[in-house]
Design a protein around this motif. Sequence first.
Motif, mmCIF file in Angstrom:
data_model
loop_
_atom_site.group_PDB
_atom_site.id
_atom_site.type_symbol
_atom_site.label_atom_id
_atom_site.label_comp_id
_atom_site.label_asym_id
_atom_site.label_seq_id
_atom_site.Cartn_x
_atom_site.Cartn_y
_atom_site.Cartn_z
ATOM 1 N N VAL A 82 0.739 -1.265 -0.158
ATOM 2 C CA VAL A 82 -0.247 -0.099 0.060
ATOM 3 C C VAL A 82 1.112 0.970 -0.410
ATOM 4 O O VAL A 82 1.820 1.162 0.909
ATOM 5 C CB VAL A 82 -1.031 0.146 1.086
ATOM 6 N N ALA A 83 0.916 2.373 -0.935
ATOM 7 C CA ALA A 83 1.320 3.178 -1.366
ATOM 8 C C ALA A 83 0.354 4.373 -1.550
ATOM 9 O O ALA A 83 -0.372 4.579 -1.936
ATOM 10 C CB ALA A 83 2.919 4.017 -2.435
ATOM 11 N N ALA A 84 1.339 5.206 -0.516
ATOM 12 C CA ALA A 84 0.180 7.151 -0.287
ATOM 13 C C ALA A 84 1.011 8.159 0.043
ATOM 14 O O ALA A 84 2.483 7.835 -0.561
ATOM 15 C CB ALA A 84 -0.365 7.119 1.213
ATOM 16 N N ALA A 85 0.174 8.577 -1.429
ATOM 17 C CA ALA A 85 1.378 10.154 -2.004
ATOM 18 C C ALA A 85 -0.538 10.981 -2.215
ATOM 19 O O ALA A 85 -1.300 10.934 -1.926
ATOM 20 C CB ALA A 85 1.685 9.742 -3.149
ATOM 21 N N PRO A 86 0.783 12.419 -1.932
ATOM 22 C CA PRO A 86 0.274 13.656 -2.425
ATOM 23 C C PRO A 86 -0.499 13.036 -4.137
ATOM 24 O O PRO A 86 -1.586 13.194 -3.847
ATOM 25 C CB PRO A 86 1.096 14.331 -2.158
ATOM 26 N N HIS A 87 -0.529 12.326 -4.500
ATOM 27 C CA HIS A 87 -0.467 12.310 -6.436
ATOM 28 C C HIS A 87 -0.211 11.050 -6.422
ATOM 29 O O HIS A 87 0.647 10.137 -6.375
ATOM 30 C CB HIS A 87 0.230 13.548 -6.906
ATOM 31 N N ARG A 88 -1.306 10.604 -7.397
ATOM 32 C CA ARG A 88 -1.285 9.283 -8.005
ATOM 33 C C ARG A 88 -0.006 9.096 -8.849
ATOM 34 O O ARG A 88 0.250 7.862 -8.531
ATOM 35 C CB ARG A 88 -2.426 9.070 -8.823
ATOM 36 N N GLN A 89 1.016 9.564 -9.495
ATOM 37 C CA GLN A 89 2.110 8.829 -9.914
ATOM 38 C C GLN A 89 2.668 8.748 -9.532
ATOM 39 O O GLN A 89 3.856 7.602 -9.307
ATOM 40 C CB GLN A 89 2.203 9.357 -10.689
ATOM 41 N N ALA A 90 3.093 9.385 -8.208
ATOM 42 C CA ALA A 90 4.051 9.036 -7.002
ATOM 43 C C ALA A 90 3.496 7.417 -7.055
ATOM 44 O O ALA A 90 3.918 6.636 -5.805
ATOM 45 C CB ALA A 90 4.169 10.115 -6.415
ATOM 46 N N ALA A 91 2.403 7.574 -6.022
ATOM 47 C CA ALA A 91 1.494 6.035 -5.286
ATOM 48 C C ALA A 91 1.588 5.160 -6.126
ATOM 49 O O ALA A 91 2.624 3.682 -5.849
ATOM 50 C CB ALA A 91 0.356 6.709 -4.542
ATOM 51 N N PHE A 92 1.547 5.232 -8.173
ATOM 52 C CA PHE A 92 1.844 4.022 -8.078
ATOM 53 C C PHE A 92 3.388 3.356 -8.301
ATOM 54 O O PHE A 92 3.756 2.520 -8.263
ATOM 55 C CB PHE A 92 1.339 4.541 -10.215
ATOM 56 N N ASP A 93 3.606 4.139 -8.809
ATOM 57 C CA ASP A 93 5.422 4.331 -8.470
ATOM 58 C C ASP A 93 5.922 3.178 -7.662
ATOM 59 O O ASP A 93 7.048 2.656 -7.379
ATOM 60 C CB ASP A 93 5.902 5.808 -9.597
ATOM 61 N N GLY A 94 5.460 4.472 -6.427
ATOM 62 C CA GLY A 94 6.444 3.459 -5.402
ATOM 63 C C GLY A 94 5.276 2.404 -5.108
ATOM 64 O O GLY A 94 6.963 1.422 -4.652
ATOM 65 N N ALA A 95 4.436 1.941 -5.270
ATOM 66 C CA ALA A 95 4.132 1.004 -5.620
ATOM 67 C C ALA A 95 4.991 0.008 -6.227
ATOM 68 O O ALA A 95 5.046 -1.468 -5.676
ATOM 69 C CB ALA A 95 2.725 0.020 -5.504
ATOM 70 N N ASN A 96 5.056 0.350 -7.101
ATOM 71 C CA ASN A 96 5.665 -0.833 -8.517
ATOM 72 C C ASN A 96 7.027 -1.312 -8.090
ATOM 73 O O ASN A 96 7.327 -2.017 -8.330
ATOM 74 C CB ASN A 96 6.010 0.029 -9.604
ATOM 75 N N PHE A 97 7.645 0.323 -7.347
ATOM 76 C CA PHE A 97 8.937 0.115 -7.430
ATOM 77 C C PHE A 97 9.295 -0.842 -6.080
ATOM 78 O O PHE A 97 10.087 -2.529 -5.998
ATOM 79 C CB PHE A 97 9.831 1.268 -6.915
ATOM 80 N N VAL A 98 8.258 -0.929 -5.058
ATOM 81 C CA VAL A 98 8.609 -2.225 -3.632
ATOM 82 C C VAL A 98 8.813 -3.512 -4.223
ATOM 83 O O VAL A 98 9.762 -4.262 -3.955
ATOM 84 C CB VAL A 98 8.131 -1.476 -2.781
ATOM 85 N N MET A 99 7.028 -3.685 -5.105
ATOM 86 C CA MET A 99 6.841 -4.807 -5.796
ATOM 87 C C MET A 99 7.993 -5.342 -6.444
ATOM 88 O O MET A 99 8.667 -6.911 -5.925
ATOM 89 C CB MET A 99 6.107 -5.182 -6.257
ATOM 90 N N ASP A 100 8.724 -4.419 -7.346
ATOM 91 C CA ASP A 100 9.957 -5.248 -8.578
ATOM 92 C C ASP A 100 11.423 -5.312 -7.958
ATOM 93 O O ASP A 100 11.565 -6.144 -7.481
ATOM 94 C CB ASP A 100 10.237 -4.661 -9.312
ATOM 95 N N PHE A 101 11.275 -5.150 -5.847
ATOM 96 C CA PHE A 101 12.524 -5.179 -5.908
ATOM 97 C C PHE A 101 12.248 -5.888 -4.517
ATOM 98 O O PHE A 101 13.101 -6.882 -4.312
ATOM 99 C CB PHE A 101 13.189 -3.629 -4.423
ATOM 100 N N LEU A 102 11.025 -6.325 -4.385
ATOM 101 C CA LEU A 102 10.648 -7.812 -3.482
ATOM 102 C C LEU A 102 10.629 -8.813 -4.059
ATOM 103 O O LEU A 102 10.894 -9.471 -3.685
ATOM 104 C CB LEU A 102 9.161 -6.890 -3.070
ATOM 105 N N LYS A 103 10.605 -8.808 -5.294
ATOM 106 C CA LYS A 103 10.634 -10.364 -5.633
ATOM 107 C C LYS A 103 12.091 -10.635 -5.966
ATOM 108 O O LYS A 103 12.648 -11.898 -6.632
ATOM 109 C CB LYS A 103 9.792 -9.630 -7.375
ATOM 110 N N THR A 104 12.683 -9.382 -6.354
ATOM 111 C CA THR A 104 14.770 -10.220 -6.498
ATOM 112 C C THR A 104 15.426 -10.107 -5.322
ATOM 113 O O THR A 104 16.145 -10.610 -5.525
ATOM 114 C CB THR A 104 15.027 -9.094 -8.107
#
Length: 153
Positions: free
Chosen positions: A98-120
């Motif tokens: 769950v990623a929370a940010a002032p704006h949507r793109q940061a929240a989307f990017d933050g969640a994607n970043f976390v998942m990409d690094f968790l997987k590897t």
Amino acid sequence: MTIIPTIRVQREDFDLQAEVDRLSKGKPDIGAVVTFSGLCRDEGGTLSALELEHYPGMAEAEMTRIGELAIERFGLKGLTAIHRYGKIVAGENIVLVVAAAPHRQAAFDGANFVMDFLKTSAPFWKKEHHKGGHAGDWIAAKDADDTARDRWK
């Protein structure tokens, strides 16, 4: 104010809405919340469960490091990452970000970043359990996961 990620590695299931509420309720600077929930799929009817193992202590430390990087890089106002372990049957939750940010793109990017690094990067291992009762092999890492992670460098 320093934002500290909420990180949990647990056997029990999680409640997606409760985690979203915990992260975002009463915080007027949050304009977007993005969630990713990973489920155990049945692989076309052949898989009954996944067995997930982790390196205790190290898994939480790596997840915290990844979360802190995401908060700093994307200006997140909150981040929760939960990863389950144990035997998880098809259809059940495995991971939540769950990623929370002032704006949507940061929240989307933050969640994607976390998942990409968790997987590897986080020390978790998966073993398949097939219908009929026989255990399969431990699942090898995928090159596509490394490629997804590398786009953030």
